[in-house]
Design an enzyme around this catalytic site. Structure first.
Site, PDB file in Angstrom:
ATOM      1  N   GLY A 154      93.232  42.642  78.273  1.00 50.54           N
ATOM      2  CA  GLY A 154      93.912  43.924  78.124  1.00 50.54           C
ATOM      3  C   GLY A 154      93.577  44.949  79.195  1.00 50.54           C
ATOM      4  O   GLY A 154      93.735  46.157  78.966  1.00 50.54           O
TER       5      GLY A 154
ATOM      6  N   ASN B 250      95.239  45.604  81.860  1.00 46.75           N
ATOM      7  CA  ASN B 250      96.475  46.340  82.182  1.00 46.75           C
ATOM      8  C   ASN B 250      96.846  47.298  81.064  1.00 46.75           C
ATOM      9  O   ASN B 250      97.237  48.438  81.329  1.00 46.75           O
ATOM     10  CB  ASN B 250      97.626  45.361  82.450  1.00 46.75           C
ATOM     11  CG  ASN B 250      97.582  44.808  83.850  1.00 46.75           C
ATOM     12  OD1 ASN B 250      97.911  45.512  84.801  1.00 46.75           O
ATOM     13  ND2 ASN B 250      97.139  43.567  83.986  1.00 46.75           N
TER      14      ASN B 250
ATOM     15  N   ILE C 146     109.266  35.588  74.718  1.00 49.55           N
ATOM     16  CA  ILE C 146     109.877  36.554  73.790  1.00 49.55           C
ATOM     17  C   ILE C 146     111.141  35.934  73.195  1.00 49.55           C
ATOM     18  O   ILE C 146     112.031  35.493  73.937  1.00 49.55           O
ATOM     19  CB  ILE C 146     110.228  37.868  74.541  1.00 49.55           C
ATOM     20  CG1 ILE C 146     108.951  38.488  75.153  1.00 49.55           C
ATOM     21  CG2 ILE C 146     110.910  38.858  73.613  1.00 49.55           C
ATOM     22  CD1 ILE C 146     107.897  38.876  74.153  1.00 49.55           C
TER      23      ILE C 146
ATOM     24  N   ASN D  11     107.919  43.070  81.941  1.00 52.01           N
ATOM     25  CA  ASN D  11     106.797  42.133  82.057  1.00 52.01           C
ATOM     26  C   ASN D  11     106.130  42.296  83.420  1.00 52.01           C
ATOM     27  O   ASN D  11     106.770  42.687  84.394  1.00 52.01           O
ATOM     28  CB  ASN D  11     107.320  40.697  81.922  1.00 52.01           C
ATOM     29  CG  ASN D  11     106.198  39.671  81.974  1.00 52.01           C
ATOM     30  OD1 ASN D  11     105.135  39.853  81.364  1.00 52.01           O
ATOM     31  ND2 ASN D  11     106.405  38.590  82.717  1.00 52.01           N
TER      32      ASN D  11
ATOM     33  N   HIS E 178     103.990  39.902  86.142  1.00 49.30           N
ATOM     34  CA  HIS E 178     103.644  38.513  86.441  1.00 49.30           C
ATOM     35  C   HIS E 178     102.732  38.491  87.671  1.00 49.30           C
ATOM     36  O   HIS E 178     103.015  39.177  88.658  1.00 49.30           O
ATOM     37  CB  HIS E 178     104.921  37.703  86.703  1.00 49.30           C
ATOM     38  CG  HIS E 178     104.642  36.242  86.832  1.00 49.30           C
ATOM     39  ND1 HIS E 178     104.436  35.435  85.731  1.00 49.30           N
ATOM     40  CD2 HIS E 178     104.481  35.454  87.918  1.00 49.30           C
ATOM     41  CE1 HIS E 178     104.177  34.207  86.137  1.00 49.30           C
ATOM     42  NE2 HIS E 178     104.198  34.192  87.458  1.00 49.30           N
TER      43      HIS E 178
ATOM     44  N   ASP F 290     110.378  34.512  83.048  1.00 41.85           N
ATOM     45  CA  ASP F 290     110.064  35.113  84.355  1.00 41.85           C
ATOM     46  C   ASP F 290     111.296  35.277  85.243  1.00 41.85           C
ATOM     47  O   ASP F 290     111.240  35.050  86.448  1.00 41.85           O
ATOM     48  CB  ASP F 290     109.017  34.258  85.096  1.00 41.85           C
ATOM     49  CG  ASP F 290     107.709  34.205  84.332  1.00 41.85           C
ATOM     50  OD1 ASP F 290     107.351  35.209  83.694  1.00 41.85           O
ATOM     51  OD2 ASP F 290     107.046  33.157  84.369  1.00 41.85           O
TER      52      ASP F 290
HETATM   53  C1  GAR Z   1      97.561  39.740  84.269  1.00 41.94           C
HETATM   54  O1  GAR Z   1      97.130  39.349  85.540  1.00 41.94           O
HETATM   55  C2  GAR Z   1      99.038  39.464  84.087  1.00 41.94           C
HETATM   56  O2  GAR Z   1      99.779  39.561  85.265  1.00 41.94           O
HETATM   57  C3  GAR Z   1      99.018  38.039  83.602  1.00 41.94           C
HETATM   58  O3  GAR Z   1      97.942  37.985  82.710  1.00 41.94           O
HETATM   59  C4  GAR Z   1      96.918  38.876  83.185  1.00 41.94           C
HETATM   60  C5  GAR Z   1      96.419  39.685  82.004  1.00 41.94           C
HETATM   61  O4  GAR Z   1      95.301  40.446  82.344  1.00 41.94           O
HETATM   62  N1  GAR Z   1     100.269  37.709  82.964  1.00 41.94           N
HETATM   63  C6  GAR Z   1     100.799  36.498  83.023  1.00 41.94           C
HETATM   64  O5  GAR Z   1     100.252  35.537  83.571  1.00 41.94           O
HETATM   65  C7  GAR Z   1     102.170  36.370  82.330  1.00 41.94           C
HETATM   66  N2  GAR Z   1     102.816  35.154  82.714  1.00 41.94           N
HETATM   67  P1  GAR Z   1      94.814  41.623  81.409  1.00 41.94           P
HETATM   68  O6  GAR Z   1      94.765  41.083  79.977  1.00 41.94           O
HETATM   69  O7  GAR Z   1      93.450  41.975  81.903  1.00 41.94           O
HETATM   70  O8  GAR Z   1      95.796  42.748  81.536  1.00 41.94           O
END
Ligand code: GAR
Length: 194
Positions: free
Chosen positions: A15, A17, A91, A105, A107, A148
């Site tokens: 989490g 982000n 989703i 989203n 990525h 995506d």
């Molecule tokens: C992030 O790097 C995001 O881009 C990726 O998961 C990570 C979550 O980090 N998302 C994907 O790979 C979606 N396909 P976080 O939990 O520290 O935010």
């Protein structure tokens, strides 16, 4: 613009982000984070929600994929925008149709490269390094029915060095994500909800 614009964040893990987005909008009167939905009991994002006094819920898989339960719940919280911040389930279509152009989203690669089922987190970075790509980056995009695939809102790049590992590349990617994701959300809201 309707005020406030209410955001629900979906996340599956650490989490970081989600945390940056919560911090960025903490003092905003026009944009509120009203809910954190998580599919993983014990995920750190739940602590982040609690620390910030934001309601959080664990998603029930059967309800999520087999009913309109979460659409009702999100509407009940007056949700305007859904942010996927490291959310690893696809989703379902009913949710996408209930929030058209209102699910964003992030990525951790330069789509259309390294997208699709199974391409998340370190799997993406492993693939970039195995391919000896010289650059990687982030893509922030709208969510449609295909993995995506939706319209790109923003991309940023970083260099991949010869000695990068999946971990060091993940750090560079997280840096870009934390820097840009909240700002891109803010700009999208100003454009879309004006
Ligand atoms: C992030 O790097 C995001 O881009 C990726 O998961 C990570 C979550 O980090 N998302 C994907 O790979 C979606 N396909 P976080 O939990 O520290 O935010």
């Amino acid at each position: 613009m309707k005020e406030p614009i209410n955001i629900a964040i979906f996340a599956s893990g650490a989490g970081s982000n989600a945390e940056k987005i919560i911090q960025y909008f903490r003092h905003s009167n026009s944009i509120k984070i009203v809910l954190v939905l998580c599919n993983k009991p014990g995920a750190r994002v739940l602590e982040i929600a609690a620390q910030n006094h934001i309601e959080s819920l664990i998603i029930n898989k059967n309800d999520f994929f087999g009913s309109d339960y979460y659409i009702s719940l999100l509407k009940d919280r007056n949700t305007d925008l859904i942010i996927l911040a490291g959310f690893l389930w696809k989703i379902p279509e009913n949710l996408i149709h209930a929030f058209p152009e209102r699910i964003i989203n992030i990525h951790p690669a330069l789509l259309p490269k390294y997208g699709g089922k199974g391409m998340y987190g370190h799997f993406v970075h492993d693939a970039v390094i195995a391919a000896h790509d010289k650059e990687s980056g982030i893509t922030i995009h709208l969510v449609d029915e295909l993995y995506d695939h939706g319209r790109h809102l923003f991309q940023a790049t970083c260099k991949v060095d010869d000695n990068d590992t999946a971990e060091s590349l993940a750090e560079k990617i997280h840096y870009l994500e934390h820097l840009h994701f909240p700002v891109v959300i803010d700009e999208y809201i100003k454009e879309y909800f004006k």
